[in-house]
Scaffold this active site. Structure first.
Site, PDB file in Angstrom:
ATOM      1  CG  ASP A  91      -1.839   1.154   1.325  1.00 12.97           C
ATOM      2  OD1 ASP A  91      -1.556   2.201   0.708  1.00 12.97           O
ATOM      3  OD2 ASP A  91      -2.859   1.017   2.019  1.00 12.97           O
ATOM      4  CB  VAL A  92       1.776   3.757  -2.599  1.00 19.40           C
ATOM      5  CG1 VAL A  92       2.126   2.724  -3.648  1.00 19.40           C
ATOM      6  CG2 VAL A  92       0.456   4.444  -2.909  1.00 19.40           C
ATOM      7  CG  ASN A 102       0.554   3.213 -12.388  1.00 16.77           C
ATOM      8  OD1 ASN A 102       0.212   3.950 -13.316  1.00 16.77           O
ATOM      9  ND2 ASN A 102      -0.234   2.250 -11.898  1.00 16.77           N
ATOM     10  CE1 TYR A 135      -5.565  11.699 -10.720  1.00 15.54           C
ATOM     11  CE2 TYR A 135      -5.466  13.464 -12.346  1.00 15.54           C
ATOM     12  CZ  TYR A 135      -5.208  12.154 -11.977  1.00 15.54           C
ATOM     13  OH  TYR A 135      -4.578  11.305 -12.861  1.00 15.54           O
ATOM     14  CE  LYS A 171      -1.870  11.576 -10.756  1.00 17.70           C
ATOM     15  NZ  LYS A 171      -0.989  10.388 -10.746  1.00 17.70           N
ATOM     16  CB  THR A 208      -7.535   2.971 -17.214  1.00 14.98           C
ATOM     17  OG1 THR A 208      -7.647   4.144 -16.397  1.00 14.98           O
ATOM     18  CG2 THR A 208      -6.340   3.109 -18.135  1.00 14.98           C
TER      19      THR A 208
HETATM   20  P1  NAD Z   1      -6.561   2.567 -12.257  1.00 15.36           P
HETATM   21  O1  NAD Z   1      -7.581   2.974 -11.260  1.00 15.36           O
HETATM   22  O2  NAD Z   1      -6.862   1.413 -13.144  1.00 15.36           O
HETATM   23  O3  NAD Z   1      -5.165   2.303 -11.571  1.00 15.36           O
HETATM   24  C1  NAD Z   1      -4.748   2.836 -10.368  1.00 15.36           C
HETATM   25  C2  NAD Z   1      -4.237   1.690  -9.524  1.00 15.36           C
HETATM   26  O4  NAD Z   1      -3.675   2.191  -8.313  1.00 15.36           O
HETATM   27  C3  NAD Z   1      -5.356   0.706  -9.150  1.00 15.36           C
HETATM   28  O5  NAD Z   1      -4.946  -0.603  -9.437  1.00 15.36           O
HETATM   29  C4  NAD Z   1      -5.492   0.903  -7.633  1.00 15.36           C
HETATM   30  O6  NAD Z   1      -5.880  -0.279  -6.967  1.00 15.36           O
HETATM   31  C5  NAD Z   1      -4.066   1.315  -7.282  1.00 15.36           C
HETATM   32  N1  NAD Z   1      -3.985   1.975  -5.979  1.00 15.36           N
HETATM   33  C6  NAD Z   1      -4.801   2.940  -5.490  1.00 15.36           C
HETATM   34  N2  NAD Z   1      -4.439   3.261  -4.240  1.00 15.36           N
HETATM   35  C7  NAD Z   1      -3.358   2.480  -3.944  1.00 15.36           C
HETATM   36  C8  NAD Z   1      -2.546   2.346  -2.803  1.00 15.36           C
HETATM   37  N3  NAD Z   1      -2.757   3.073  -1.686  1.00 15.36           N
HETATM   38  N4  NAD Z   1      -1.518   1.463  -2.842  1.00 15.36           N
HETATM   39  C9  NAD Z   1      -1.300   0.711  -3.943  1.00 15.36           C
HETATM   40  N5  NAD Z   1      -2.049   0.785  -5.052  1.00 15.36           N
HETATM   41  C10 NAD Z   1      -3.072   1.661  -5.033  1.00 15.36           C
HETATM   42  O7  NAD Z   1      -6.270   3.857 -13.152  1.00 15.36           O
HETATM   43  P2  NAD Z   1      -5.120   4.169 -14.224  1.00 15.36           P
HETATM   44  O8  NAD Z   1      -5.736   5.046 -15.243  1.00 15.36           O
HETATM   45  O9  NAD Z   1      -4.426   2.931 -14.650  1.00 15.36           O
HETATM   46  O10 NAD Z   1      -4.142   5.095 -13.371  1.00 15.36           O
HETATM   47  C11 NAD Z   1      -2.768   4.823 -13.205  1.00 15.36           C
HETATM   48  C12 NAD Z   1      -2.044   6.129 -12.933  1.00 15.36           C
HETATM   49  O11 NAD Z   1      -2.097   6.933 -14.099  1.00 15.36           O
HETATM   50  C13 NAD Z   1      -2.651   6.949 -11.803  1.00 15.36           C
HETATM   51  O12 NAD Z   1      -1.614   7.574 -11.064  1.00 15.36           O
HETATM   52  C14 NAD Z   1      -3.454   8.004 -12.558  1.00 15.36           C
HETATM   53  O13 NAD Z   1      -3.651   9.175 -11.810  1.00 15.36           O
HETATM   54  C15 NAD Z   1      -2.542   8.225 -13.750  1.00 15.36           C
HETATM   55  N6  NAD Z   1      -3.184   8.851 -14.899  1.00 15.36           N
HETATM   56  C16 NAD Z   1      -4.163   8.210 -15.577  1.00 15.36           C
HETATM   57  C17 NAD Z   1      -4.742   8.835 -16.670  1.00 15.36           C
HETATM   58  C18 NAD Z   1      -5.814   8.183 -17.464  1.00 15.36           C
HETATM   59  O14 NAD Z   1      -6.410   8.854 -18.300  1.00 15.36           O
HETATM   60  N7  NAD Z   1      -6.086   6.898 -17.264  1.00 15.36           N
HETATM   61  C19 NAD Z   1      -4.322  10.109 -17.057  1.00 15.36           C
HETATM   62  C20 NAD Z   1      -3.316  10.742 -16.341  1.00 15.36           C
HETATM   63  C21 NAD Z   1      -2.747  10.096 -15.266  1.00 15.36           C
END
Ligand code: NAD
Length: 259
Positions: free
Chosen positions: A68-69, A95, A161, A165, A196
């Site tokens: 857990d991060v 991530n 958010y 970021k 996603t």
């Molecule tokens: P997602 O929700 O599928 O993935 C996020 C993952 O982080 C999930 O598996 C979740 O269980 C995990 N997570 C959450 N809290 C956690 C914790 N405390 N410890 C460990 N794991 C934890 O969404 P995604 O789109 O794959 O997002 C991945 C990253 O990319 C994130 O940081 C998100 O902010 C960033 N991001 C995504 C997008 C997009 O459009 N999808 C755009 C910009 C940035």
């Protein structure tokens, strides 16, 4: 190294947080396909076992690890597990991230803290742990933090958010500056909208579809659209890059109405 081998990750040990779904799961696959041994980290190891098993089924090296991060002790345990399996982690993808949409004035204390704890504290704790271990081992390495185009600008309803970021971009620069002389590079990727679990409902809704007008290439991103930037920043191809935030957004950020 020949230019064609620049993205090779053979012999490298990668750790990816939030690896159970979305971009994190894809990053694990991309890294394993390029030869890295991968520790796929999720809060519950059973949730990420399928990602690791799929990589092993293709002949790659991967383990599922719980972590857990938001909890530094839990991150330590995840690095311990990765290290025991494969050796010192030298390619890290911070991530894990969450979004809790809401106007600033309506954001609760708990929601604000939750977003900061995962997106900011989590990235810092993960990078700090990685760097401490690399320094102790006297090894070079690379860290990639996942930021967002909301690191640069804001939209309504994304205050917590976007603030978290923006801080990820600054953590990236601060750590890069301090660690460069030891051969540890720290960079970030700022993705635009990639479909996603975090945003599928929104992006496929009518409102989401109108956002397509703001994306010059005319589509939302797909998970594999980030492979190139990830491999560039973690591999030898990016050996002279540190403290950089690479935007991968189909041109979203340059539009006048975009962020
Ligand atoms: P997602 O929700 O599928 O993935 C996020 C993952 O982080 C999930 O598996 C979740 O269980 C995990 N997570 C959450 N809290 C956690 C914790 N405390 N410890 C460990 N794991 C934890 O969404 P995604 O789109 O794959 O997002 C991945 C990253 O990319 C994130 O940081 C998100 O902010 C960033 N991001 C995504 C997008 C997009 O459009 N999808 C755009 C910009 C940035």
């Amino acid at each position: 190294m020949a230019p064609r081998d620049l993205l090779d990750m053979t012999g490298r040990v990668a750790l990816v947080t939030g690896a159970g779904t979305g971009l994190g799961a894809r990053f694990c696959v991309a890294l394993a396909e390029h030869g890295a041994a991968v520790a796929a980290v999720a809060r519950r190891a059973d949730k990420v076992e399928s990602v690791a098993a799929a990589i092993r089924a293709q002949g790659g090296k991967a383990i599922a690890v719980s972590g857990d991060v938001t909890d530094p002790a839990s991150i330590k345990q995840a690095f311990d597990a990765a290290e025991q399996a494969f050796g010192t982690v030298d390619a890290v993808v911070a991530n894990a991230g969450i979004a809790i949409p809401g106007r600033a004035v309506e954001t609760s204390d708990a929601d604000w803290r939750a977003v900061m704890a995962t997106n900011l504290d989590g990235v810092f704790f993960t990078g700090r742990e990685a760097a401490q271990r690399l320094l102790a081992a006297g090894k070079p390495g690379a860290i990639v933090n996942i930021a967002s185009i909301l690191s640069y600008g804001v939209t309504k309803g994304t205050a917590s958010y976007a603030v978290s970021k923006a801080a990820v971009a600054q953590v990236t620069q601060a750590m890069a500056y301090e660690l460069a002389f030891k051969g540890i590079r720290v960079n970030a990727i700022a993705p635009g909208y990639v479909i996603t679990d975090i945003n599928r409902d929104y992006l496929t809704s009518e409102k989401g579809q109108t956002m397509l007008r703001d994306i010059p290439v005319g589509r939302f991103g797909e998970e594999q659209d980030l492979d190139g930037a990830l491999l560039l920043l973690l591999s030898d191809a990016g050996r002279f890059m540190t403290g950089t935030v690479v935007t991968v957004d189909g041109g979203h950020r340059i539009g006048l109405r975009g962020v």
